[in-house]
Design an enzyme around this catalytic site. Structure first.
Site, short mmCIF file in Angstrom:
data_model
loop_
_atom_site.label_atom_id
_atom_site.label_comp_id
_atom_site.label_asym_id
_atom_site.label_seq_id
_atom_site.Cartn_x
_atom_site.Cartn_y
_atom_site.Cartn_z
N THR A 391 -20.29 -42.82 115.37
CA THR A 391 -20.64 -42.37 113.87
C THR A 391 -19.60 -42.78 112.91
O THR A 391 -18.77 -43.42 113.17
CB THR A 391 -20.30 -40.74 114.54
OG1 THR A 391 -21.32 -40.82 115.41
CG2 THR A 391 -19.78 -40.44 113.15
N GLY A 474 -18.59 -39.44 119.46
CA GLY A 474 -19.18 -38.19 120.77
C GLY A 474 -18.04 -37.17 121.13
O GLY A 474 -17.90 -36.34 120.41
#
Length: 583
Positions: A391, A474
């Protein structure tokens, strides 16, 4: 032997540097300070992203009169080009914006839904026990572009074409690949090259681009130019959406033009808890942000003024609180449009809000806290009774006081591998988070949003903005959010130290996604280099299974508002290629 890039090895090299309590003014190489660099301080504007060029783009946009939202969109677009290992316009988007005009926070949930023509029964009939991580089946509608335009419509100042132009130029003319990105890109190529469009658009003669090598993506430049010129609907209802629908139909997928055209994100009210005088804010489910609030609520019952950072007691209590919060995460976090079932007289939205309010309440935290044994690690944890991936995170702040906390992702690394021809981006594989089991809160259903890991965060004090921050990675994200707040509030670290301090990462809790395997063995505790070996042995005596792990500790960026001095303070940690900068 696996060789990690220098930037990742920095963390492992900290050793005794990180083992001692923070001390201002200490030598960063031989002394006890946690910080690998100084905080960045500027009077008018600040940006912190995981790529230096994206940070500079954000600052340039604000210098040209753009708002912090314009700068955040520009940086996000740049990161989709420069760090496709973590994000892109094929992924989803969440944001929290502090608006100085209304003196309040605004949240946006830009997560997409599953294809309406795909069903749980289809997976079961084909013999699937969980959704594969790559290819067409885990693909859901990407919400990032919609999120850009939603924020821009409310808070933007510059035309969208001007906001996207720096990335268009870099996509056409090229930019050099940074070290950590090159490392992860190289890992993705062998896995994803089998999917149509990936090798042609995201490799150099079949290999990943190398560190320092110039990378161009003219297809993405064309796509972004179209979006900037024609607006949001060019992506969701125009030729881009038609190309997407045709591509998936030709390659065994279910995502359709109609799915794209039907997409809507939503403005949401951020939710908060107060931790020792600091209000910590997250986006409510379908994301996992409230897990950070649950962890903090449980830990507020302990006096950390008497518990040292890095001690066995600190790590044990944090880990046990995380296990309790994550048991609830597996049981109760889901798309609020589908779960929980409303009681008589309730709407679906009221039922979801009531569930969230209960989970983050002080009374509930007190009940859960009683389950922690101070001397023994829990092997299994039940959810309370109630009525992983890559991310990017970035944050911006402008001269008017607007602050943006934004997170965006393709989920697992470079996503599904599905790259429609001529468009220059890869679709997310977020649908892997669905469970192929009837009756589960995250069971697959057509037009449903999956459980989401990406979460932006914000902290306020006395109703004023304090810190816009996030920590990607995550299931590490809520653990990281809680640790950052504890480092600042309980252990007195500055903004940079709070991010560079060694981290705790517990893995193995019952998972809300995939096959939803339950924790029965207590899971595994990963401790970053810098914790004392006597502490590790003490934790093992409490029953914790401790393992060495490379790099699951996330990546942090933050901006703090110093109201007393009228300046911004920025931080960007050493585990990424990023930079905090201001003017």
């Amino acid at each position: 032997m696996k060789v990690l890039p220098t930037s990742l090895l920095l963390t492992a090299a900290l050793g005794a540097v990180l083992a001692a309590p923070a001390s201002h003014g200490a030598d960063r190489i031989t002394g006890p300070s946690f910080a690998m660099r100084s905080e960045v301080i500027a009077p008018e504007a600040m940006a912190a992203t995981s790529h230096p060029l994206a940070t500079q783009i954000a600052l340039d946009v604000m210098r040209r009169g753009g708002s912090a939202v314009d700068a955040a969109i520009a940086a996000n677009a740049a990161l989709g080009l420069m760090e496709p290992t973590g994000n892109g316009i094929g992924g989803d988007f969440f944001a929290i914006v502090w608006d100085p005009k209304t003196a309040k926070l605004h949240g946006y949930n830009g997560s997409g839904r599953s294809p309406k023509s795909l069903s749980l029964e289809w997976f079961q009939d084909k013999g699937y026990t969980d959704i594969p991580p790559h290819g067409p089946l885990p693909v859901t509608v990407p919400g990032a572009v919609d999120g850009w335009f939603a924020l821009h419509g409310r808070f933007g100042k510059l035309p969208m074409a001007e906001v996207l132009k720096p990335t268009v130029d870099y996509a056409r003319n090229g930019h050099p690949i940074h070290e950590t990105i090159a490392y992860y890109w190289n890992r993705s190529v062998p896995v994803l090259s089998k999917w149509p469009g990936f090798k042609e658009q995201f490799t150099v003669d079949g290999r990943a681009p190398r560190k320092n090598e110039m990378w161009r993506n003219p297809n993405l430049a064309n796509t972004l130019e179209t979006i900037g010129r024609e607006g949001r609907d060019a992506f969701y209802k125009g030729d881009i959406a038609r190309t997407i629908g045709d591509y998936f139909k030709a390659n065994g997928g279910f995502l359709s033009y109609e799915d794209m055209a039907a997409h809507t994100g939503e403005w949401v009210e951020p939710v908060s808890t107060n931790y020792r005088g600091v209000d910590v804010w997250e986006i409510p489910p379908n994301g996992q942000g409230i897990a950070a609030l649950q962890i903090l609520n449980i830990l507020e019952g302990y006096d950390f003024s008497k518990i040292a950072f890095g001690s066995a007691e600190h790590i044990h209590l944090f880990t046990e609180a995380k296990k309790l919060a994550f048991a609830d995460r597996a049981r109760w976090y889901a798309d609020p449009a589908f779960f929980p079932a409303p009681a008589r007289g309730q709407t679906q939205a009221q039922a979801a809000a009531a569930l969230t309010a209960r989970l983050i309440s002080e009374d509930y935290a007190a009940e859960r806290r009683k389950l922690i044994n101070p001397d023994r690690a829990a092997r299994a944890v039940d959810a309370g009774a109630l009525q992983q991936g890559d991310t990017i995170y970035l944050t911006t702040a402008d001269k008017d006081g607007m602050m943006v906390s934004l997170i965006q992702s393709n989920y697992r690394g470079m996503g599904s591998g599905m790259a429609p021809p001529g468009l220059g981006f890869i679709f997310q594989d977020r649908g892997e988070q669905f469970v192929l089991k009837a009756g589960h809160p995250n069971s697959f259903a057509p037009g449903k949003r999956p459980f989401h890991t990406i979460i932006p965060a914000f902290a306020t004090k006395d109703g004023k903005p304090w810190i816009s921050f996030g920590l990607m990675g995550g299931a590490m994200q809520p653990q990281g959010h809680a640790q950052i707040i504890m480092n600042l509030v309980d252990f007195g670290m500055n903004l940079q130290e709070a991010g560079d301090a060694p981290r705790i990462q517990h893995d193995g809790s019952t998972d809300p996604a995939g096959q939803a395997v339950e924790m029965t063995d207590g899971g595994v505790l990963n401790l970053e280099t810098g914790f004392d070996y006597e502490v590790i042995r003490a934790l093992m005596r409490k029953g914790h299974a401790i393992e060495f792990a490379d790099g699951p500790y996330g990546g942090y960026q933050a901006i703090m508002r110093d109201h007393a001095n009228g300046v911004y303070v920025g931080a960007s940690e050493s585990r990424k290629d990023g930079q905090a900068a201001g003017y």
